[in-house]
Design a protein around this motif. Structure first.
Motif, PDB file in Angstrom:
ATOM      1  N   THR A 127       0.852  -1.371  -0.007  1.00  0.00           N
ATOM      2  CA  THR A 127      -0.029   0.070   0.058  1.00  0.00           C
ATOM      3  C   THR A 127       0.861   1.180  -0.154  1.00  0.00           C
ATOM      4  O   THR A 127       1.801   1.396   0.981  1.00  0.00           O
ATOM      5  CB  THR A 127      -1.038   0.034   1.241  1.00  0.00           C
ATOM      6  OG1 THR A 127      -1.836  -1.362   1.304  1.00  0.00           O
ATOM      7  CG2 THR A 127      -1.943   1.096   1.046  1.00  0.00           C
ATOM      8  N   THR A 128       0.842   2.047  -1.057  1.00  0.00           N
ATOM      9  CA  THR A 128       1.807   2.895  -1.432  1.00  0.00           C
ATOM     10  C   THR A 128       1.344   4.465  -1.004  1.00  0.00           C
ATOM     11  O   THR A 128       2.030   5.481  -0.982  1.00  0.00           O
ATOM     12  CB  THR A 128       2.352   3.069  -2.522  1.00  0.00           C
ATOM     13  OG1 THR A 128       1.335   2.739  -3.557  1.00  0.00           O
ATOM     14  CG2 THR A 128       3.501   1.996  -2.609  1.00  0.00           C
ATOM     15  N   PRO A 167       2.160  -3.285  -6.927  1.00  0.00           N
ATOM     16  CA  PRO A 167       2.899  -4.589  -7.018  1.00  0.00           C
ATOM     17  C   PRO A 167       4.366  -4.640  -6.715  1.00  0.00           C
ATOM     18  O   PRO A 167       5.002  -3.568  -6.859  1.00  0.00           O
ATOM     19  CB  PRO A 167       2.630  -5.240  -8.492  1.00  0.00           C
ATOM     20  CG  PRO A 167       2.456  -3.963  -9.285  1.00  0.00           C
ATOM     21  CD  PRO A 167       1.861  -2.848  -8.412  1.00  0.00           C
ATOM     22  N   VAL A 168       4.881  -5.726  -5.972  1.00  0.00           N
ATOM     23  CA  VAL A 168       6.283  -5.994  -5.668  1.00  0.00           C
ATOM     24  C   VAL A 168       6.654  -7.139  -6.722  1.00  0.00           C
ATOM     25  O   VAL A 168       6.111  -8.257  -6.663  1.00  0.00           O
ATOM     26  CB  VAL A 168       6.377  -6.310  -4.161  1.00  0.00           C
ATOM     27  CG1 VAL A 168       7.895  -6.353  -3.912  1.00  0.00           C
ATOM     28  CG2 VAL A 168       5.967  -5.157  -3.226  1.00  0.00           C
ATOM     29  N   GLU A 169       7.518  -6.923  -7.366  1.00  0.00           N
ATOM     30  CA  GLU A 169       8.186  -8.027  -8.174  1.00  0.00           C
ATOM     31  C   GLU A 169       9.286  -8.125  -8.146  1.00  0.00           C
ATOM     32  O   GLU A 169      10.390  -7.207  -7.984  1.00  0.00           O
ATOM     33  CB  GLU A 169       7.739  -7.604  -9.689  1.00  0.00           C
ATOM     34  CG  GLU A 169       6.298  -7.631  -9.977  1.00  0.00           C
ATOM     35  CD  GLU A 169       6.117  -7.180 -11.493  1.00  0.00           C
ATOM     36  OE1 GLU A 169       6.878  -6.806 -12.216  1.00  0.00           O
ATOM     37  OE2 GLU A 169       4.742  -6.792 -11.805  1.00  0.00           O
ATOM     38  N   ASN A 170       9.743  -9.553  -7.803  1.00  0.00           N
ATOM     39  CA  ASN A 170      11.337  -9.864  -7.322  1.00  0.00           C
ATOM     40  C   ASN A 170      11.807  -8.780  -6.551  1.00  0.00           C
ATOM     41  O   ASN A 170      12.964  -8.471  -6.683  1.00  0.00           O
ATOM     42  CB  ASN A 170      11.948  -9.972  -8.799  1.00  0.00           C
ATOM     43  CG  ASN A 170      11.330 -10.850  -9.654  1.00  0.00           C
ATOM     44  OD1 ASN A 170      10.846 -11.888  -9.464  1.00  0.00           O
ATOM     45  ND2 ASN A 170      11.468 -10.509 -11.040  1.00  0.00           N
ATOM     46  N   TYR A 206       6.587   1.286  -9.034  1.00  0.00           N
ATOM     47  CA  TYR A 206       5.686   2.146  -8.951  1.00  0.00           C
ATOM     48  C   TYR A 206       4.903   2.225 -10.355  1.00  0.00           C
ATOM     49  O   TYR A 206       3.919   3.000 -10.124  1.00  0.00           O
ATOM     50  CB  TYR A 206       6.535   3.439  -8.427  1.00  0.00           C
ATOM     51  CG  TYR A 206       6.742   3.257  -6.953  1.00  0.00           C
ATOM     52  CD1 TYR A 206       5.808   3.604  -6.063  1.00  0.00           C
ATOM     53  CD2 TYR A 206       8.146   2.831  -6.549  1.00  0.00           C
ATOM     54  CE1 TYR A 206       6.156   3.347  -4.661  1.00  0.00           C
ATOM     55  CE2 TYR A 206       8.315   2.671  -5.206  1.00  0.00           C
ATOM     56  CZ  TYR A 206       7.292   2.829  -4.291  1.00  0.00           C
ATOM     57  OH  TYR A 206       7.646   2.743  -2.981  1.00  0.00           O
ATOM     58  N   ASP A 207       5.583   2.017 -11.434  1.00  0.00           N
ATOM     59  CA  ASP A 207       5.058   2.265 -12.567  1.00  0.00           C
ATOM     60  C   ASP A 207       3.668   1.324 -12.785  1.00  0.00           C
ATOM     61  O   ASP A 207       2.835   1.574 -13.772  1.00  0.00           O
ATOM     62  CB  ASP A 207       5.995   1.799 -13.810  1.00  0.00           C
ATOM     63  CG  ASP A 207       6.444   0.341 -13.665  1.00  0.00           C
ATOM     64  OD1 ASP A 207       6.788   0.042 -12.422  1.00  0.00           O
ATOM     65  OD2 ASP A 207       6.481  -0.379 -14.650  1.00  0.00           O
TER      66      ASP A 207
END
Lengths: 479, 421, 132
Positions: B218-219, B234-237, B242-243
């Protein structure tokens, strides 16, 4: 009060720290004074979210009005603290140099402080700095120590000033968003957004971020207030990184930098950042800025930990040029401008009250001292300040002192009831007056209790309870 | 000032405090429970969902049922309780522990006790603790506060809800609010797997078609007066993308992002805290570094099941009674966290009796083995079909496991390492 | 073919279900027999224990003042797992139910709710008296 048709001698627009000081000062005289505030409570703008520092008098040259008022204002706090009910402590300020080349600036600040007549200011070696503040980084090379610097709880200061002013006859009118002004005979008629009107002979524009639009509404000077956002982190009382004094970095040309502040109530405040924004109602915090705070604070006290963070918040400085604008309007009659009051505005504010009083006098306002002016307000006993024996005595007198509503800050029901009866009828209002919901659980345990006390005391329905007025309702239905 | 004297003062009247006090009573010690709310039971009183008690009572109970059954047991054993009383301070005065509490009924009460059992429970982590940026509108609640408002006071905090964190309280509230006519627009979890029990994912989210956003942070929280939406990313790897941020409109945000033991009283008393649990360091008797001060339940470490709280608290009560009777272990062995173990409680064992040890895994793993080793020698190993961080594990070590085969190495400095392999 | 996760134990087996007829399914992916039982029940006769609250009424006038924070809701649950499709109706029933205090834990508030044979019971004793 709001349907009053009578004429005020002075209407002060904006109940921040300046408006409150001016109101209290004027309450000493035989005058009818109105303090107008657009929000539901006082001190909800710039005066709420700032560092709460009584500055040390070494940052600015006396050629500036702000420096002269800072020096004068700083000396007025002991007396105010005696008369009023707000937390204040002269804990001292240190400025820490982390590089050899910063020592030159330290010396300049020292010389400026001496020139400004600051008492007790001293240059410090690395050893002296680490003795004063053992938690400072081992990179410390030296610094400056100003023992006269101090800390206050800024909103409590404003609440108490307003309470004192009201006690001495000043009318507080909240949710009065002054929008228009016109001349009628020798008077100003100020109209709020909701159509209410106030008539006054003299007007003080202490509208903070909105002083520019207000000035235009009076047909007075054209200037632009630019908001500059400052974000903060608040750390738990239990933090191991709490310093003894306010820690400043070496200032840059534009800013005093991000500080580490041991607040009077025991928490630690770190910040503020400084970033120009457009929206005067944008109090949001941002990831990028918040990151800077931790980084900056850790260069000075490395043990500052993000696990100590209990909340973050942002305030807006009203910026316009380098100095305060405090003067009689050259364009609009009987209008005093009190604008661009950024740092060290809080420190200077008691002196601003005097200064504005003098300006009004110069402009023809007759000042006759009230024989019965009472400078003192009731000092509310707070459960957290009492020993078990003292608290026992208080409960005997008022059992509500025995019901601890906010466990983190140890706030009793009695204190909450007093705040509500004094007119603070929102969750935020109660928070800033009493500290309930302000501690490490941030209201997780006590909010429902405060809602119930508020409903009982005011007769409000659940749907009328708000965080800070307007559309900030708290509950949306009942089973 | 009202003065009282007890063998033991128990701070907190939830499942832990009541169970510890009952055990003290059953062993002939006088015990006073000090509870800040008007009734005993603690946070269980607002946990109206079922799922409690399978171990302790061999039936599935709701929170209030569990609490009241424990209370009945405690009352039958003869405990005394001071409700509506907030403990201000615990001090050492003249060889006693002195507890100062305050209530509107009695004013300040001074309780002199030979032993103290800390059972204050825990609090919820909040928005500030997880540092979500954005504005500060109304409509942001911890899940537990919302639970209190809905289940006891009968108020609905909001209609369009996003829940941050997939802890069990958040999941339970998703169902509770859905059943109360609210729309839950999503549950946002930063980790790639949910923190709550699978059962709750199925019965609290899937039953209602509530989306679960795993690996999402949650940003931002947006809204001037009242919440208008949350931005999630989303958090990827390991990288926060943020894009790819997007917003979920809502008027309410509930936070279910973990619990923290409430040890401020303990810290002020000088109790040393284990940073891995945020609870006190305790020896084989669940005694803190301060002699005569014991800890149990969620103030010691956050438990997954209240049944384990009650069990642990009973042991704390028994150990406190032993201590009051002057007994103490001949020697203790230190426990050491080995691979994949986040913490162990207690941190010492008594090799002359059975010891129950609670621990938490740092990893999700099927087919794991829990191993206890002394000097690299495996003294006990237990097969576990499945381990995960959200679930507490336990093992027992007794004289047989802890006996030294070689008398020469039997020393005070011997350590027992516990690992998950 | 459908998929589900078994929630009987923390292992969380991923079950694959093949529907054979209206009342018959075949289950694969389960590591023990409880997985099959779970899948059958969940697909053919899904049930849940329902926990909710009812309005508390009849608190004596003085009692409200004695404790501002006294419960305004009585927690209740179904005495057994309840047919899933009837839950919305049950919730409505509970929402409209007023429970006069004092109430005893285990007290049956609605017998044979909606003809299911399952009772709705109070899960908390709430008295009107002074707390201890």
């Amino acid at each position: 009060m709001t349907d009053r048709t009578g004429r005020y001698d002075v209407a002060i627009i904006g109940a921040g720290v300046c408006g409150a000081n001016i109101a209290r000062k004027l309450s000493q005289y035989e005058l009818k004074v109105a303090l107008l505030e657009k929000e539901i409570d006082v001190s909800l703008g710039t005066s709420k979210a700032n560092s709460g520092i009584v500055h040390g008098g070494f940052h600015d040259n006396k050629k500036y009005l702000k420096a002269r008022l800072e020096l004068k204002g700083a000396l007025m706090f002991e007396r105010l603290h005696d008369e009023l009910d707000f937390p204040f402590e002269r804990c001292g300020i240190v400025v820490v140099a982390l590089h050899e080349d910063e020592l030159r600036t330290i010396e300049q600040l020292y010389l400026q402080g001496v020139e400004n007549g600051v008492i007790g200011i001293e240059m410090c070696s690395r050893e002296r700095m680490l003795e004063l503040e053992p938690k400072l980084s081992s990179d410390t090379v030296g610094g400056l120590y100003a023992p006269s610097g101090g800390i206050v709880e800024p909103y409590r200061f404003v609440f108490s000033l307003v309470e004192s002013a009201r006690k001495n006859g000043v009318d507080l009118v909240t949710e009065f968003a002054a929008a228009l002004a016109r001349r009628e005979g020798d008077d100003w008629i100020i109209t709020a957004l909701d159509g209410r009107e106030i008539r006054a002979k003299y007007v003080v524009n202490s509208a903070g971020l909105f002083a520019d639009t207000l000035s235009k509404a009076f047909g007075a000077e054209d200037f632009a207030i630019k908001p500059r956002k400052g974000e903060y982190y608040l750390l738990d009382k239990m933090t191991k990184a709490k310093p003894n004094r306010v820690i400043f970095p070496v200032p840059t040309a534009v800013s005093k930098g991000m500080l580490i502040i041991p607040t009077v109530e025991g928490t630690v405040l770190i910040g503020p950042t400084a970033s120009a924004v457009e929206d005067k109602e944008d109090f949001s915090t941002t990831r990028v800025e918040l990151e800077k705070i931790l980084q900056s604070a850790r260069t000075m006290i490395p043990s500052i930990s993000e696990t100590d963070v209990i909340t973050s918040f942002a305030g807006l400085r009203p910026v316009c040029g380098e100095d305060f604008i405090i003067e009689l309007s050259a364009k609009a009659p009987h209008l005093v401008q009190v604008a661009a009051i950024q740092s060290p505005g809080l420190t200077a504010s008691p002196a601003i009250g005097e200064y504005v009083k003098d300006l009004l006098k110069k402009d023809g306002l007759r000042l006759v001292e009230k024989p019965d002016w009472d400078p003192c307000v009731e000092k509310v006993r707070r459960a957290r300040d009492l020993s078990p024996w003292e608290l026992d005595e208080m409960v005997a007198k008022d059992p509500a002192y025995g019901d601890i509503v906010c466990r983190c800050e140890r706030v009793s029901e009695a204190e909450i009831v007093k705040a509500i009866r004094a007119g603070h009828t929102t969750l935020d209002g109660i928070k800033y007056v009493t500290r309930a919901q302000m501690g490490r659980c941030q209201g997780g345990f006590c909010t429902y209790k405060i809602i119930k006390i508020l409903m009982r005391e005011t007769g409000m329905g659940y749907e009328e309870v708000t965080k800070r007025g307007g559309g900030s309702y708290v509950l949306r239905g009942e089973l | 000032m009202k003065q009282l004297k007890f063998d033991a003062a128990v701070i907190g009247g939830g499942a832990a405090g009541m169970s510890a006090a009952a055990e003290l009573r059953s062993r002939g010690c006088s015990a006073l429970v000090i509870e800040r709310e008007e009734e005993l039971g603690g946070i269980l009183m607002q946990c109206i969902h079922n799922g409690f008690g399978l171990i302790e009572f061999n039936e599935e109970l709701s929170g209030p049922e569990f609490a009241q059954k424990i209370e009945e047991r405690a009352v039958a054993s003869g405990i005394e309780a001071l409700c509506g009383t907030t403990v201000l301070e615990i001090r050492q005065e003249g060889g006693f522990h002195v507890v100062y509490g305050v209530s509107s009924r009695h004013g300040v009460v001074r309780v002199e006790a030979k032993a103290v059992v800390l059972a204050m429970g825990c609090r919820e982590r909040n928005r500030g603790n997880i540092r979500i940026p954005g504005s500060r509108p109304s409509g942001v609640y911890t899940a537990g506060l919302a639970q209190r408002l809905v289940n006891i006071d009968g108020y609905i905090p909001g209609k369009d809800v996003v829940i941050i964190g997939s802890g069990d309280i958040g999941l339970i509230m998703a169902r509770r609010l859905s059943w109360s006519g609210c729309k839950i627009h999503g549950v946002v979890e930063i980790l790639p797997y949910p923190s709550g029990l699978t059962r709750n994912i199925v019965q609290c989210l899937e039953d209602f078609g509530i989306p679960l956003y795993l690996s999402h942070l949650t940003t931002n929280i947006r809204g001037k007066d009242r919440v208008q939406g949350v931005e999630i990313t989303p958090v990827e790897n390991g990288a926060v993308r943020y894009d790819k941020s997007f917003e979920i409109p809502c008027d309410t945000v509930l936070l279910s992002v973990g619990l923290v033991p409430e040890n401020e009283l303990s810290r002020n008393l000088g109790v040393e805290i284990n940073p891995a649990t945020n609870g006190p360091w305790v020896d084989s008797r669940l005694m803190t570094n301060i002699p005569g001060v014991f800890a149990c339940g969620n103030v010691l470490h956050v438990h997954d099941l209240v049944d384990y709280v009650a069990e642990e608290a009973r042991r704390a009560g028994a150990f406190a009674a032993d201590w009051l009777a002057g007994a103490s272990p001949q020697r203790e062995l230190r426990l050491k966290t080995g691979s994949n173990v986040r913490y162990l409680n207690p941190s010492k064992v008594d090799p002359d009796r059975e010891n129950k040890i609670y621990l938490r895994s740092m990893v999700v793993k099927n087919g794991a083995v829990l191993e206890a080793r002394i000097d690299g020698r495996v003294v006990k190993s237990i097969k576990k079909a499945h381990v995960q961080p959200s679930e507490m594990l336990f093992l027992t070590l007794g004289p047989k496991d802890l006996a030294e085969p070689d008398q020469r190495t039997a020393s005070q400095s011997a350590q027992v390492e516990i690992a998950i392999v | 073919m459908s998929e589900m996760i078994c929630i009987t134990c923390p292992l969380g087996c991923h079950l694959s279900i093949q529907r054979i007829s209206e009342t018959e399914i075949s289950v694969t992916g389960n590591r023990c027999s409880r997985g099959e039982t779970y899948a059958k029940e969940e697909l053919l006769f899904p049930k849940r224990v329902v926990t909710t609250t009812c309005r508390a009424v009849g608190l004596p006038a003085g009692a409200q003042a004695a404790s501002l924070y006294a419960p305004r809701r009585v927690p209740v649950r179904t005495a057994d797992a309840f047919p899933k499709e009837k839950i919305p109706e049950l919730l409505k029933l509970a929402a409209n139910l007023e429970v006069t205090l004092p109430v005893r834990r285990g007290e049956v508030l609605v017998r044979d709710a909606l003809g299911t044979g399952i009772d709705l019971v109070a899960t908390r004793t709430i008295s009107c008296g002074e707390p201890s």
